[in-house]
Design a protein around this motif. Structure first.
Motif, PDB file in Angstrom:
ATOM      1  N   ILE A   1     -16.193  15.558  -4.985  1.00  0.00           N
ATOM      2  CA  ILE A   1     -17.338  14.879  -4.833  1.00  0.00           C
ATOM      3  C   ILE A   1     -17.136  13.085  -4.965  1.00  0.00           C
ATOM      4  CG2 ILE A   1     -19.659  14.331  -5.203  1.00  0.00           C
ATOM      5  CD1 ILE A   1     -19.902  17.494  -5.821  1.00  0.00           C
ATOM      6  N   LEU A   2     -16.612  12.936  -6.082  1.00  0.00           N
ATOM      7  CA  LEU A   2     -16.173  11.393  -6.622  1.00  0.00           C
ATOM      8  C   LEU A   2     -15.181  10.845  -5.479  1.00  0.00           C
ATOM      9  CD1 LEU A   2     -16.881   9.362  -8.862  1.00  0.00           C
ATOM     10  CD2 LEU A   2     -14.666  10.070 -10.027  1.00  0.00           C
ATOM     11  N   MET A   3     -14.152  11.636  -5.143  1.00  0.00           N
ATOM     12  CA  MET A   3     -13.259  11.141  -4.031  1.00  0.00           C
ATOM     13  C   MET A   3     -14.109  10.586  -2.518  1.00  0.00           C
ATOM     14  SD  MET A   3     -10.527  10.380  -5.291  1.00  0.00           S
ATOM     15  CE  MET A   3     -11.365   9.744  -6.532  1.00  0.00           C
ATOM     16  N   SER A   4     -14.938  11.593  -2.276  1.00  0.00           N
ATOM     17  CA  SER A   4     -15.894  11.449  -1.245  1.00  0.00           C
ATOM     18  C   SER A   4     -16.554  10.293  -1.075  1.00  0.00           C
ATOM     19  CB  SER A   4     -16.417  12.554  -0.701  1.00  0.00           C
ATOM     20  OG  SER A   4     -17.414  13.138  -1.637  1.00  0.00           O
ATOM     21  N   LEU A   5     -17.088  10.026  -2.370  1.00  0.00           N
ATOM     22  CA  LEU A   5     -18.016   8.925  -2.682  1.00  0.00           C
ATOM     23  C   LEU A   5     -17.286   7.662  -2.646  1.00  0.00           C
ATOM     24  CD1 LEU A   5     -20.713  10.260  -5.162  1.00  0.00           C
ATOM     25  CD2 LEU A   5     -20.944   9.818  -2.957  1.00  0.00           C
ATOM     26  N   SER A   6     -16.025   7.421  -3.235  1.00  0.00           N
ATOM     27  CA  SER A   6     -15.158   6.397  -3.232  1.00  0.00           C
ATOM     28  C   SER A   6     -15.066   5.871  -1.860  1.00  0.00           C
ATOM     29  CB  SER A   6     -13.957   6.603  -3.933  1.00  0.00           C
ATOM     30  OG  SER A   6     -12.893   7.424  -3.222  1.00  0.00           O
ATOM     31  N   VAL A   7     -15.105   6.616  -0.716  1.00  0.00           N
ATOM     32  CA  VAL A   7     -14.762   6.061   0.513  1.00  0.00           C
ATOM     33  C   VAL A   7     -15.840   5.171   0.752  1.00  0.00           C
ATOM     34  CG1 VAL A   7     -14.514   6.866   3.232  1.00  0.00           C
ATOM     35  CG2 VAL A   7     -13.532   8.199   1.387  1.00  0.00           C
ATOM     36  N   LEU A   8     -16.960   5.138   0.340  1.00  0.00           N
ATOM     37  CA  LEU A   8     -18.346   4.299   0.711  1.00  0.00           C
ATOM     38  C   LEU A   8     -18.160   2.863   0.022  1.00  0.00           C
ATOM     39  CD1 LEU A   8     -21.099   7.205   0.437  1.00  0.00           C
ATOM     40  CD2 LEU A   8     -19.745   6.442   2.441  1.00  0.00           C
TER      41      LEU A   8
ATOM     42  N   ARG B   1       0.913  -1.305   0.063  1.00  0.00           N
ATOM     43  CA  ARG B   1       0.053  -0.146  -0.050  1.00  0.00           C
ATOM     44  C   ARG B   1       0.809   1.194  -0.102  1.00  0.00           C
ATOM     45  NH1 ARG B   1      -5.050  -1.349   3.928  1.00  0.00           N
ATOM     46  NH2 ARG B   1      -6.211  -2.429   2.332  1.00  0.00           N
ATOM     47  N   ILE B   2       0.315   2.410  -0.591  1.00  0.00           N
ATOM     48  CA  ILE B   2       0.878   3.667  -0.536  1.00  0.00           C
ATOM     49  C   ILE B   2       0.347   4.538   0.661  1.00  0.00           C
ATOM     50  CG2 ILE B   2       1.003   5.711  -1.979  1.00  0.00           C
ATOM     51  CD1 ILE B   2       0.517   4.166  -4.407  1.00  0.00           C
ATOM     52  N   PRO B   3       1.251   5.118   1.370  1.00  0.00           N
ATOM     53  CA  PRO B   3       0.639   5.850   2.713  1.00  0.00           C
ATOM     54  C   PRO B   3      -0.565   6.667   2.293  1.00  0.00           C
ATOM     55  CG  PRO B   3       3.069   5.897   2.532  1.00  0.00           C
ATOM     56  CD  PRO B   3       2.367   5.432   1.126  1.00  0.00           C
ATOM     57  N   LYS B   4      -1.466   6.726   3.088  1.00  0.00           N
ATOM     58  CA  LYS B   4      -2.660   7.353   3.032  1.00  0.00           C
ATOM     59  C   LYS B   4      -2.285   8.964   2.608  1.00  0.00           C
ATOM     60  CE  LYS B   4      -7.141   8.348   5.358  1.00  0.00           C
ATOM     61  NZ  LYS B   4      -7.424   9.516   4.355  1.00  0.00           N
ATOM     62  N   GLN B   5      -1.577   9.312   3.524  1.00  0.00           N
ATOM     63  CA  GLN B   5      -1.288  10.944   3.320  1.00  0.00           C
ATOM     64  C   GLN B   5      -0.712  11.281   1.990  1.00  0.00           C
ATOM     65  OE1 GLN B   5       0.336   9.111   5.702  1.00  0.00           O
ATOM     66  NE2 GLN B   5      -0.647   9.744   7.476  1.00  0.00           N
ATOM     67  N   GLN B   6       0.080  10.353   1.277  1.00  0.00           N
ATOM     68  CA  GLN B   6       0.506  10.574  -0.280  1.00  0.00           C
ATOM     69  C   GLN B   6      -0.587  10.384  -0.969  1.00  0.00           C
ATOM     70  OE1 GLN B   6       3.695   8.152  -1.403  1.00  0.00           O
ATOM     71  NE2 GLN B   6       3.721   8.935  -3.256  1.00  0.00           N
ATOM     72  N   VAL B   7      -1.567   9.507  -0.762  1.00  0.00           N
ATOM     73  CA  VAL B   7      -2.645   9.199  -1.556  1.00  0.00           C
ATOM     74  C   VAL B   7      -3.679  10.401  -1.613  1.00  0.00           C
ATOM     75  CG1 VAL B   7      -4.757   7.854  -2.183  1.00  0.00           C
ATOM     76  CG2 VAL B   7      -2.742   6.780  -1.766  1.00  0.00           C
ATOM     77  N   ASP B   8      -3.817  10.888  -0.373  1.00  0.00           N
ATOM     78  CA  ASP B   8      -4.803  12.133  -0.222  1.00  0.00           C
ATOM     79  C   ASP B   8      -4.275  13.530  -0.956  1.00  0.00           C
ATOM     80  OD1 ASP B   8      -6.675  10.476   1.064  1.00  0.00           O
ATOM     81  OD2 ASP B   8      -6.006  11.234   3.234  1.00  0.00           O
ATOM     82  N   MET B   9      -2.835  13.692  -0.838  1.00  0.00           N
ATOM     83  CA  MET B   9      -2.123  14.638  -1.383  1.00  0.00           C
ATOM     84  C   MET B   9      -2.392  14.684  -2.901  1.00  0.00           C
ATOM     85  SD  MET B   9       1.557  16.285  -1.276  1.00  0.00           S
ATOM     86  CE  MET B   9       2.331  14.799  -1.977  1.00  0.00           C
ATOM     87  N   ASN B  10      -2.099  13.341  -3.433  1.00  0.00           N
ATOM     88  CA  ASN B  10      -2.114  13.013  -4.896  1.00  0.00           C
ATOM     89  C   ASN B  10      -3.698  13.702  -5.420  1.00  0.00           C
ATOM     90  OD1 ASN B  10       0.403  12.567  -5.061  1.00  0.00           O
ATOM     91  ND2 ASN B  10       0.103  10.318  -5.255  1.00  0.00           N
ATOM     92  N   ASN B  11      -4.633  13.062  -4.827  1.00  0.00           N
ATOM     93  CA  ASN B  11      -6.113  13.260  -5.043  1.00  0.00           C
ATOM     94  C   ASN B  11      -6.281  14.627  -4.931  1.00  0.00           C
ATOM     95  OD1 ASN B  11      -6.562  10.601  -5.545  1.00  0.00           O
ATOM     96  ND2 ASN B  11      -7.263  10.116  -3.685  1.00  0.00           N
ATOM     97  N   LYS B  12      -5.555  15.361  -4.113  1.00  0.00           N
ATOM     98  CA  LYS B  12      -6.235  16.606  -3.982  1.00  0.00           C
ATOM     99  C   LYS B  12      -5.542  17.610  -5.049  1.00  0.00           C
ATOM    100  CE  LYS B  12      -5.467  20.496  -0.644  1.00  0.00           C
ATOM    101  NZ  LYS B  12      -4.879  20.895   0.931  1.00  0.00           N
ATOM    102  N   TYR B  13      -4.266  17.252  -5.224  1.00  0.00           N
ATOM    103  CA  TYR B  13      -3.511  18.195  -6.278  1.00  0.00           C
ATOM    104  C   TYR B  13      -3.801  17.688  -7.782  1.00  0.00           C
ATOM    105  CZ  TYR B  13      -1.529  20.730  -2.602  1.00  0.00           C
ATOM    106  OH  TYR B  13      -1.265  21.407  -1.473  1.00  0.00           O
ATOM    107  N   PHE B  14      -4.171  16.453  -8.134  1.00  0.00           N
ATOM    108  CA  PHE B  14      -4.434  15.973  -9.526  1.00  0.00           C
ATOM    109  C   PHE B  14      -5.314  16.899  -9.988  1.00  0.00           C
ATOM    110  CE2 PHE B  14      -7.325  13.481 -12.193  1.00  0.00           C
ATOM    111  CZ  PHE B  14      -6.414  13.272 -13.375  1.00  0.00           C
ATOM    112  N   SER B  15      -6.736  17.116  -9.179  1.00  0.00           N
ATOM    113  CA  SER B  15      -7.631  17.960 -10.137  1.00  0.00           C
ATOM    114  C   SER B  15      -7.397  19.565 -10.037  1.00  0.00           C
ATOM    115  CB  SER B  15      -9.121  17.887  -9.060  1.00  0.00           C
ATOM    116  OG  SER B  15      -8.787  18.337  -7.724  1.00  0.00           O
ATOM    117  N   LYS B  16      -6.443  19.931  -9.188  1.00  0.00           N
ATOM    118  CA  LYS B  16      -6.054  21.217  -9.243  1.00  0.00           C
ATOM    119  C   LYS B  16      -5.228  21.480 -10.375  1.00  0.00           C
ATOM    120  CE  LYS B  16      -6.929  22.451  -4.380  1.00  0.00           C
ATOM    121  NZ  LYS B  16      -6.687  23.344  -3.156  1.00  0.00           N
ATOM    122  N   TRP B  17      -4.082  20.712 -10.623  1.00  0.00           N
ATOM    123  CA  TRP B  17      -3.216  21.057 -11.630  1.00  0.00           C
ATOM    124  C   TRP B  17      -3.867  20.323 -13.034  1.00  0.00           C
ATOM    125  CZ3 TRP B  17       1.573  22.986 -12.036  1.00  0.00           C
ATOM    126  CH2 TRP B  17       2.011  23.204 -10.927  1.00  0.00           C
TER     127      TRP B  17
END
Length: 142
Positions: free
Chosen positions: A109-116, A46-62
């Protein structure tokens, strides 16, 4: 890499002894064992959760600025040649930025739904389990 070897060995052993597993109706047990081994193996890779969260946050911004930069780099020559007006060029950039903003919100929104997905998968598994009502009814009637 040791966990991959364990999973591979288990799969090979299961395939080699499939007839025995089938005769003793132990497929469900083997599937459970394989699922357990796969769960254990994914914990190691597994990739560390903090790294995945950071990638998901900045992917859409970039993503938006990258597409705007690509458009600017490809359409600039047409503006300089005169085949594309400056107004249309700037309007297209504005539209791309607007689309990028909406995509960023949609992606969030999609990322928040993926938690479910995990809990939903568990509920579906529970709902698809065999029922034990007939067995209890037989015990009650006896």
């Amino acid at each position: 890499e040791n966990w991959r070897l364990k999973v591979d060995e288990f799969v090979v052993m299961s395939c080699e002894s499939y007839s025995t597993v089938a005769e003793y109706h132990a497929r469900c047990n083997m599937i459970e064992l394989l699922s357990e081994k796969l769960r254990d193996s994914t914990r190691h890779g597994r990739i560390p959760k903090q790294q995945v969260d950071m990638n998901n946050k900045y992917f859409s911004k970039w993503l938006g600025p990258v597409f705007v930069a690509l458009y600017i780099s490809t359409a600039t020559t047409r503006v300089l040649e005169g085949s594309l007006s400056v107004g249309k060029f700037l309007a297209t950039i504005s539209i791309l930025q607007g689309i990028a903003g909406h995509f960023e919100e949609f992606y969030r929104i999609l990322m928040s739904l993926s938690v479910l997905v995990g809990p939903l998968r568990f509920v579906v598994h529970l709902l698809n389990m065999p029922i034990d009502v007939p067995r209890f009814k037989q015990a009650h009637d006896a």
